[in-house]
Design a protein around this motif. Sequence first.
Motif, mmCIF file in Angstrom:
data_model
loop_
_atom_site.group_PDB
_atom_site.id
_atom_site.type_symbol
_atom_site.label_atom_id
_atom_site.label_comp_id
_atom_site.label_asym_id
_atom_site.label_seq_id
_atom_site.Cartn_x
_atom_site.Cartn_y
_atom_site.Cartn_z
ATOM 1 N N GLY A 137 0.793 -1.222 0.000
ATOM 2 C CA GLY A 137 0.000 0.000 0.000
ATOM 3 C C GLY A 137 0.825 1.271 0.000
ATOM 4 O O GLY A 137 0.297 2.358 0.215
ATOM 5 N N ASN A 138 2.142 1.172 -0.222
ATOM 6 C CA ASN A 138 3.066 2.313 -0.251
ATOM 7 C C ASN A 138 3.176 3.009 1.104
ATOM 8 O O ASN A 138 3.390 4.214 1.171
ATOM 9 N N HIS A 139 3.009 2.260 2.185
ATOM 10 C CA HIS A 139 3.213 2.790 3.529
ATOM 11 C C HIS A 139 4.397 2.051 4.145
ATOM 12 O O HIS A 139 4.582 0.858 3.906
ATOM 13 N N VAL A 140 5.161 2.766 4.967
ATOM 14 C CA VAL A 140 6.354 2.170 5.550
ATOM 15 C C VAL A 140 5.999 0.870 6.278
ATOM 16 O O VAL A 140 4.989 0.783 6.985
ATOM 17 N N HIS A 141 6.811 -0.126 6.074
ATOM 18 C CA HIS A 141 6.619 -1.437 6.703
ATOM 19 C C HIS A 141 6.934 -1.333 8.191
ATOM 20 O O HIS A 141 7.885 -0.658 8.595
ATOM 21 N N GLY A 142 6.139 -2.004 9.013
ATOM 22 C CA GLY A 142 6.365 -1.995 10.450
ATOM 23 C C GLY A 142 7.751 -2.486 10.830
ATOM 24 O O GLY A 142 8.364 -1.979 11.770
ATOM 25 N N GLY A 143 8.272 -3.443 10.096
ATOM 26 C CA GLY A 143 9.609 -3.950 10.382
ATOM 27 C C GLY A 143 10.683 -2.899 10.153
ATOM 28 O O GLY A 143 11.685 -2.855 10.869
ATOM 29 N N ALA A 144 10.475 -2.024 9.171
ATOM 30 C CA ALA A 144 11.427 -0.938 8.925
ATOM 31 C C ALA A 144 11.401 0.047 10.092
ATOM 32 O O ALA A 144 12.447 0.532 10.530
ATOM 33 N N LEU A 145 10.206 0.339 10.612
ATOM 34 C CA LEU A 145 10.095 1.221 11.776
ATOM 35 C C LEU A 145 10.785 0.608 12.990
ATOM 36 O O LEU A 145 11.498 1.291 13.728
ATOM 37 N N MET A 146 10.572 -0.691 13.190
ATOM 38 C CA MET A 146 11.187 -1.373 14.327
ATOM 39 C C MET A 146 12.709 -1.375 14.205
ATOM 40 O O MET A 146 13.417 -1.156 15.189
ATOM 41 N N ALA A 147 13.217 -1.625 13.000
ATOM 42 C CA ALA A 147 14.666 -1.638 12.796
ATOM 43 C C ALA A 147 15.261 -0.245 13.001
ATOM 44 O O ALA A 147 16.359 -0.111 13.556
ATOM 45 N N PHE A 148 14.553 0.794 12.568
ATOM 46 C CA PHE A 148 14.988 2.174 12.771
ATOM 47 C C PHE A 148 15.101 2.465 14.263
ATOM 48 O O PHE A 148 16.139 2.922 14.756
ATOM 49 N N ALA A 149 14.044 2.152 15.011
ATOM 50 C CA ALA A 149 14.040 2.383 16.462
ATOM 51 C C ALA A 149 15.118 1.548 17.154
ATOM 52 O O ALA A 149 15.815 2.034 18.056
ATOM 53 N N ASP A 150 15.267 0.308 16.735
ATOM 54 C CA ASP A 150 16.268 -0.576 17.334
ATOM 55 C C ASP A 150 17.671 -0.012 17.140
ATOM 56 O O ASP A 150 18.503 -0.052 18.053
ATOM 57 N N SER A 151 17.925 0.545 15.982
ATOM 58 C CA SER A 151 19.239 1.127 15.701
ATOM 59 C C SER A 151 19.532 2.299 16.627
ATOM 60 O O SER A 151 20.625 2.405 17.176
ATOM 61 N N LEU A 152 18.554 3.176 16.808
ATOM 62 C CA LEU A 152 18.764 4.345 17.662
ATOM 63 C C LEU A 152 18.957 3.951 19.115
ATOM 64 O O LEU A 152 19.868 4.452 19.792
ATOM 65 N N ALA A 153 18.126 3.039 19.616
ATOM 66 C CA ALA A 153 18.261 2.601 21.010
ATOM 67 C C ALA A 153 19.576 1.851 21.221
ATOM 68 O O ALA A 153 20.203 1.986 22.274
ATOM 69 N N ALA A 154 19.996 1.086 20.227
ATOM 70 C CA ALA A 154 21.267 0.364 20.343
ATOM 71 C C ALA A 154 22.438 1.335 20.457
ATOM 72 O O ALA A 154 23.374 1.101 21.230
ATOM 73 N N ILE A 155 22.381 2.431 19.723
ATOM 74 C CA ILE A 155 23.439 3.440 19.823
ATOM 75 C C ILE A 155 23.454 4.020 21.228
ATOM 76 O O ILE A 155 24.509 4.157 21.854
ATOM 77 N N GLY A 156 22.276 4.351 21.745
ATOM 78 C CA GLY A 156 22.191 4.880 23.106
ATOM 79 C C GLY A 156 22.709 3.904 24.139
ATOM 80 O O GLY A 156 23.462 4.276 25.047
ATOM 81 N N ALA A 157 22.331 2.646 24.002
ATOM 82 C CA ALA A 157 22.807 1.629 24.944
ATOM 83 C C ALA A 157 24.329 1.506 24.866
ATOM 84 O O ALA A 157 25.019 1.438 25.886
ATOM 85 N N TYR A 158 24.855 1.506 23.645
ATOM 86 C CA TYR A 158 26.296 1.387 23.456
ATOM 87 C C TYR A 158 27.039 2.556 24.103
ATOM 88 O O TYR A 158 28.096 2.383 24.707
ATOM 89 N N LEU A 159 26.482 3.749 23.988
ATOM 90 C CA LEU A 159 27.111 4.925 24.591
ATOM 91 C C LEU A 159 27.131 4.854 26.123
ATOM 92 O O LEU A 159 27.912 5.531 26.768
ATOM 93 N N ASN A 160 26.267 4.010 26.692
ATOM 94 C CA ASN A 160 26.197 3.826 28.146
ATOM 95 C C ASN A 160 26.851 2.524 28.596
ATOM 96 O O ASN A 160 26.671 2.091 29.734
ATOM 97 N N LEU A 161 27.597 1.911 27.712
ATOM 98 C CA LEU A 161 28.219 0.625 27.977
ATOM 99 C C LEU A 161 29.153 0.690 29.188
ATOM 100 O O LEU A 161 30.046 1.542 29.236
#
Length: 128
Positions: A40-64
Amino acid sequence: MQNPADAMPLARLFGVEVPQFDREKVTGTMTVREDLCTAGNHVHGGALMAFADSLAAIGAYLNLPEKNTGTTTVESKTNFLGKAESGTVLTGTATPVSIGKRLTVWQTRIEDQDQRPIAVVMQTQMFL
């Protein structure tokens, strides 16, 4: 570090840019492309989840903690709140809810360029 998402092959593939990041907040953008959409030309939920996962992973890594070498996602929950068509520029903002000795919990809000909510993701990362 210029764009920490460059260290993550999937984030690079999705075109994630992270211009602002520190231990308390990670902000990134991703432009919805046709190849990241559903029929339907709308962003796939998996793409949204991967985007969010990437950002949170960076934050977690910075607090390692000093003795740890990386992080991994152990739980993720997404509330889909709106749709975004191909060409939409999404902004994700990840902030810590809790940073512990072994686990860190992050909330990521994803909005479109008109600041309409597209998704909210709660995620737990474990320090490795």
